[in-house]
Motif scaffolding. Structure first.
Motif, mmCIF file in Angstrom:
data_model
loop_
_atom_site.group_PDB
_atom_site.id
_atom_site.type_symbol
_atom_site.label_atom_id
_atom_site.label_comp_id
_atom_site.label_asym_id
_atom_site.label_seq_id
_atom_site.Cartn_x
_atom_site.Cartn_y
_atom_site.Cartn_z
ATOM 1 N N ILE A 1 0.691 1.448 -7.715
ATOM 2 C CA ILE A 1 -0.274 2.395 -7.186
ATOM 3 C C ILE A 1 -1.610 1.708 -6.952
ATOM 4 O O ILE A 1 -2.258 1.948 -5.941
ATOM 5 C CB ILE A 1 -0.456 3.600 -8.146
ATOM 6 N N LEU A 2 -1.993 0.847 -7.864
ATOM 7 C CA LEU A 2 -3.257 0.137 -7.719
ATOM 8 C C LEU A 2 -3.250 -0.742 -6.467
ATOM 9 O O LEU A 2 -4.226 -0.771 -5.719
ATOM 10 C CB LEU A 2 -3.526 -0.690 -8.979
ATOM 11 N N LYS A 4 -1.463 -0.306 -3.784
ATOM 12 C CA LYS A 4 -1.487 0.564 -2.609
ATOM 13 C C LYS A 4 -2.912 1.067 -2.338
ATOM 14 O O LYS A 4 -3.364 1.095 -1.211
ATOM 15 C CB LYS A 4 -0.532 1.737 -2.801
ATOM 16 N N ASN A 5 -3.619 1.444 -3.395
ATOM 17 C CA ASN A 5 -4.998 1.892 -3.244
ATOM 18 C C ASN A 5 -5.900 0.772 -2.720
ATOM 19 O O ASN A 5 -6.789 1.008 -1.905
ATOM 20 C CB ASN A 5 -5.544 2.435 -4.568
ATOM 21 N N LEU A 8 -5.216 0.427 0.975
ATOM 22 C CA LEU A 8 -5.874 1.500 1.713
ATOM 23 C C LEU A 8 -7.378 1.270 1.803
ATOM 24 O O LEU A 8 -7.991 1.485 2.847
ATOM 25 C CB LEU A 8 -5.590 2.851 1.073
ATOM 26 N N LEU A 9 -7.954 0.814 0.718
ATOM 27 C CA LEU A 9 -9.386 0.541 0.707
ATOM 28 C C LEU A 9 -9.728 -0.577 1.691
ATOM 29 O O LEU A 9 -10.689 -0.470 2.459
ATOM 30 C CB LEU A 9 -9.836 0.187 -0.704
ATOM 31 N N LEU A 183 -7.104 8.713 0.920
ATOM 32 C CA LEU A 183 -7.930 8.272 -0.215
ATOM 33 C C LEU A 183 -8.338 9.475 -0.986
ATOM 34 O O LEU A 183 -8.580 9.686 -2.035
ATOM 35 C CB LEU A 183 -9.170 7.510 0.270
#
Length: 183
Positions: A1-2, A4-5, A8-9, A183
């Motif tokens: 998850i980290l 993926k975030n 996205l960022l 986000l």
């Protein structure tokens, strides 16, 4: 998850940077075609017309010689209504595309003279009047953004180019909205 975030960022930062660059490009390259006409200047003769509408922003007068070689002369009424080589306020006499940019100090109406250079053939030409935007980055009211080489080099009509930017702009806005939701 980290991970993926983080992706996205990073993607959102890239898109924001692209949006910023695109908006800057559009803001500094927005030209509005006010008038376009063609004509003929006989060898060693002048063809005249006037620009009657005063614009709050400056204009670029672009002369494209389609056949032969034409030269461009502009004047305000206080100088002469028939600008020539000897009597004019602004001129451009290159062997390629001629152009001048008006300044706020010029008073309308402006008079345009197109001279057919004595090369043995009459000169066919196209004149475009382009309204320019003030360069907001410099903060100076007498600084205008106009790059004749990029304008002429595109081979596209300004309106056509503007449509392309609008489409790209809309796509980038949609992408930004998607990223905000994610986000």
């Amino acid at each position: 998850i980290l991970q993926k975030n983080l992706q996205l960022l990073m993607t959102s930062r890239v898109i924001l940077t692209i949006l910023y660059l695109l908006s800057t490009f559009i803001a500094t390259h927005s030209y509005k075609v006010l008038s376009q006409q063609t004509g003929t200047a006989l060898t060693s003769e002048y063809t005249y017309f006037s620009l009657n509408n005063h614009m709050s922003n400056p204009v670029a007068v672009i002369l494209k010689s389609l056949q032969g070689d034409c030269d461009l002369y502009l004047s305000q009424q206080s100088t002469t209504k028939r600008p020539t080589f000897k009597k004019h306020d602004i001129s451009s006499t290159t062997c390629g595309v001629d152009h001048v940019v008006t300044t706020p100090s010029l008073k309308y109406p402006l008079y345009v003279g197109v001279f057919g250079y004595p090369s043995g053939q009459d000169c066919e030409f196209q004149v475009e009047i382009i309204q320019l935007d003030v360069d907001m980055e410099s903060g100076e009211s007498d600084t205008y953004v106009f790059d004749i080489d990029s304008y002429v080099g595109t081979g596209k009509d300004v309106k056509e180019e503007s449509k392309e930017f609008n489409i790209i702009w809309e796509i980038l806005k949609i992408l930004l909205e998607i990223l905000e939701v994610l986000l």
